[in-house]
Design a protein around this motif. Sequence first.
Motif, mmCIF file in Angstrom:
data_model
loop_
_atom_site.group_PDB
_atom_site.id
_atom_site.type_symbol
_atom_site.label_atom_id
_atom_site.label_comp_id
_atom_site.label_asym_id
_atom_site.label_seq_id
_atom_site.Cartn_x
_atom_site.Cartn_y
_atom_site.Cartn_z
ATOM 1 N N THR A 149 6.431 10.079 8.858
ATOM 2 C CA THR A 149 7.580 10.980 10.290
ATOM 3 C C THR A 149 7.792 10.427 10.954
ATOM 4 O O THR A 149 8.453 9.878 12.204
ATOM 5 N N ASN A 150 6.017 9.564 11.866
ATOM 6 C CA ASN A 150 6.424 9.699 13.201
ATOM 7 C C ASN A 150 6.864 8.031 13.178
ATOM 8 O O ASN A 150 6.887 7.058 13.813
ATOM 9 N N GLY A 151 6.757 7.247 11.500
ATOM 10 C CA GLY A 151 7.353 5.815 11.649
ATOM 11 C C GLY A 151 5.939 4.800 11.181
ATOM 12 O O GLY A 151 6.257 4.104 11.912
ATOM 13 N N HIS A 152 4.830 5.034 11.541
ATOM 14 C CA HIS A 152 3.306 4.336 11.386
ATOM 15 C C HIS A 152 3.320 4.082 10.180
ATOM 16 O O HIS A 152 3.041 2.923 9.583
ATOM 17 N N LEU A 153 3.826 4.856 9.162
ATOM 18 C CA LEU A 153 3.819 4.382 7.475
ATOM 19 C C LEU A 153 5.549 4.075 7.930
ATOM 20 O O LEU A 153 5.819 4.632 7.384
ATOM 21 N N GLN A 154 6.465 3.400 7.262
ATOM 22 C CA GLN A 154 7.095 2.442 6.752
ATOM 23 C C GLN A 154 7.318 2.080 5.891
ATOM 24 O O GLN A 154 6.644 2.364 4.225
ATOM 25 N N LYS A 155 8.622 2.568 5.186
ATOM 26 C CA LYS A 155 9.790 2.411 4.003
ATOM 27 C C LYS A 155 9.176 1.434 3.315
ATOM 28 O O LYS A 155 8.986 0.115 3.665
ATOM 29 N N GLY A 156 8.224 1.262 2.171
ATOM 30 C CA GLY A 156 7.824 0.164 1.615
ATOM 31 C C GLY A 156 6.597 -0.378 1.452
ATOM 32 O O GLY A 156 5.906 -0.915 0.827
ATOM 33 N N SER A 157 5.518 0.330 2.387
ATOM 34 C CA SER A 157 4.186 0.205 2.670
ATOM 35 C C SER A 157 3.707 0.676 1.508
ATOM 36 O O SER A 157 4.104 2.629 1.293
ATOM 37 N N LYS A 158 2.413 0.597 0.683
ATOM 38 C CA LYS A 158 1.920 0.749 0.121
ATOM 39 C C LYS A 158 0.128 1.789 0.775
ATOM 40 O O LYS A 158 -0.225 0.660 1.191
ATOM 41 N N LEU A 159 -0.400 2.526 -0.417
ATOM 42 C CA LEU A 159 -0.863 3.133 -0.004
ATOM 43 C C LEU A 159 -1.853 2.958 -0.476
ATOM 44 O O LEU A 159 -2.401 2.457 -1.787
ATOM 45 N N PRO A 160 -3.481 2.812 0.010
ATOM 46 C CA PRO A 160 -4.332 2.816 -1.146
ATOM 47 C C PRO A 160 -4.732 3.362 -2.342
ATOM 48 O O PRO A 160 -3.488 4.779 -2.686
#
Length: 464
Positions: free
Chosen positions: A28-39
Motif C-alpha cells: 500500500t505504501n508503494g514499496h512493493l509495486q505491481k508485478g513485483s515477485k515475492l520470495p
Amino acid sequence: MELQPILDPTNGTPLYMQLYMYIKEEITNGHLQKGSKLPSIRALSQHLGISKNTVETAYQQLLAEGYIESKPRVGFIVQELEEPLAPQVSQIDVLPEAPKSTPIRYNFRYGHIDLDHFPMKTWRKCLLAAIDAERSELLWYGDRQGDIGLRKEIQRYLYHARGIRCSAEQIIIGSGTPQLIGVLCQLFDLRHDAVALENPCYNVIRTMFQNHHFSVIPIELEEDGLNIDQLQTTNAKVVYVTPSHQLPLGMVLPIGKRQKLLKWAQQANGFIIEDDYDSEFRYGSKPIPALKALDTEDRVVYIGTFSKVFTPAIRTSYMVLPQHLLERFHERCSNYHQTVATVVQKALAHFMREGHFERHVRRMRTIYAKKRQALIEAIREYFGDQATIIGDKAGLHLLVKIKGKDTIELVQKAEQAGILVYSAAKYWFGNRGTPPSYLLLGFGGMNEADIRTGISELKRVWEI
C-alpha cells in the motif's frame, strides 16, 4: 527480492499476522509495486527462520484480499491497487467535546419498580426449579401459546383477582403488551377494522397500530373516561381502552360506561381491547370488575402484564382471546414460535403456584401506597395551590399541573439540577388542539425520602 520484517514472537500477535501486515503495508505504501515477485514460501521461511506454514498462511490472507496473485511456474506476484480516495474534511472528522451531563439525583420516571423489595432469593429458587424440567421441554421453543403450566396459573389468578372466567386454551403468552398488540393486528381485518383509541393513550400502542397500517381514530375522554357517544359515531370495529386506570389521566371507567361500551361492541360486531396494565395497585377502594368479567358476548380481548406488578425484565405479558379470534390465531399464526423463554415461563408458573406472586402483590400494594402518599403530601406541602394533582387513585404515577409554568421549561430546569421529570404530551394525538401542560411523575422506583427531597428541590429549582 528480500523482505526484512521485524517479527516479535513475544508481542501476542501471531507471526503470520505480523508478516501479513508488513507485506500489506509495503504494497500500500508503494514499496512493493505491481508485478513485483515475492520470495517463495520455502525461501522466505528459511530467510526469516520461521515455519513454512506461517509464511503460507500470510500469503493466503494476502491472496484472499487481492493484494497478490499466484501464477503457475512464476510464484506470488504483487497486484495493482486502485488509487485510494482522497480523504474529505468534514465536521465528522473533528467531533466537538460532548457536554458534561449533570449527574441524575432523582428520577421520577414512570415504569420503574421498587428494586429494594424484589424477592430475588425466592425468584432465584424458582429459576433453579425451572431448570430441573425435562430437557425436551426446557431446551425447545415450547408451546406456541405459552407454557401450559403458566397459562393455568394465570387462569386461576384472573378468576380470583379480576373475576374473569376463561380457559387456559384462550390465553396467549407474549413478550410484552406491544408484541401481543402486533399479534392482534394480524387477527383483525386491515381493510375494514378501523381502530379507535383513547386520546390521550399509551403512545407505543398507537405506534403499533399505525405501523400495521390501521386507520386510527382518536376518541376524546370525559371526566369519567372514554366518550362512548363519540365512539358510536365512528366506523371503528376495534377500540383500545385502559378502563381500570386510564393512561395517563388516571380515571377509572365507571360500571355504567363499561356496560355501555360492551353494548357498543355487540351492536357494532366489534371488539374491545382491555389493557389492564396495573389494576393490582388501586388505593382507597376495591377495583371495579374487569370489562372481561362483564363480557357475556365474548367481545373483549383482555391483556395483562407482569412488568409493573413483578418486573419488566422477564418480558412477559398475556392476553385472553375471544373464541372467534382464537380460531383466527390458530389459522394465521400456526407457524409462529413462542417469544418468551421457556425457563422464564416455568419459573413464573412455579412462583405463582407456590403462592409467592400473590404475597408479593399484597406487599407491593402496601409499599406503593406509602410512596404515593409521600408524593401527594410533598406536592401539597411545597407547591400548595400552585399545583393540581390528577389521577392519584391507582397505579404507579400521577399527573401534576403547575400553574403559570411551561412544561418544557420545567423539564429542562429540573434536568439541569439532576432531577428527571417528564412531559405527558406524547400521549396526545390527532388535530384537536395541544395537550395540557401536564408533568408525569412516577414513584415506583424511588424511596419515600428521595420523593420528598426531590419535590423540595423542584420547588427551589422552579422558584415556586
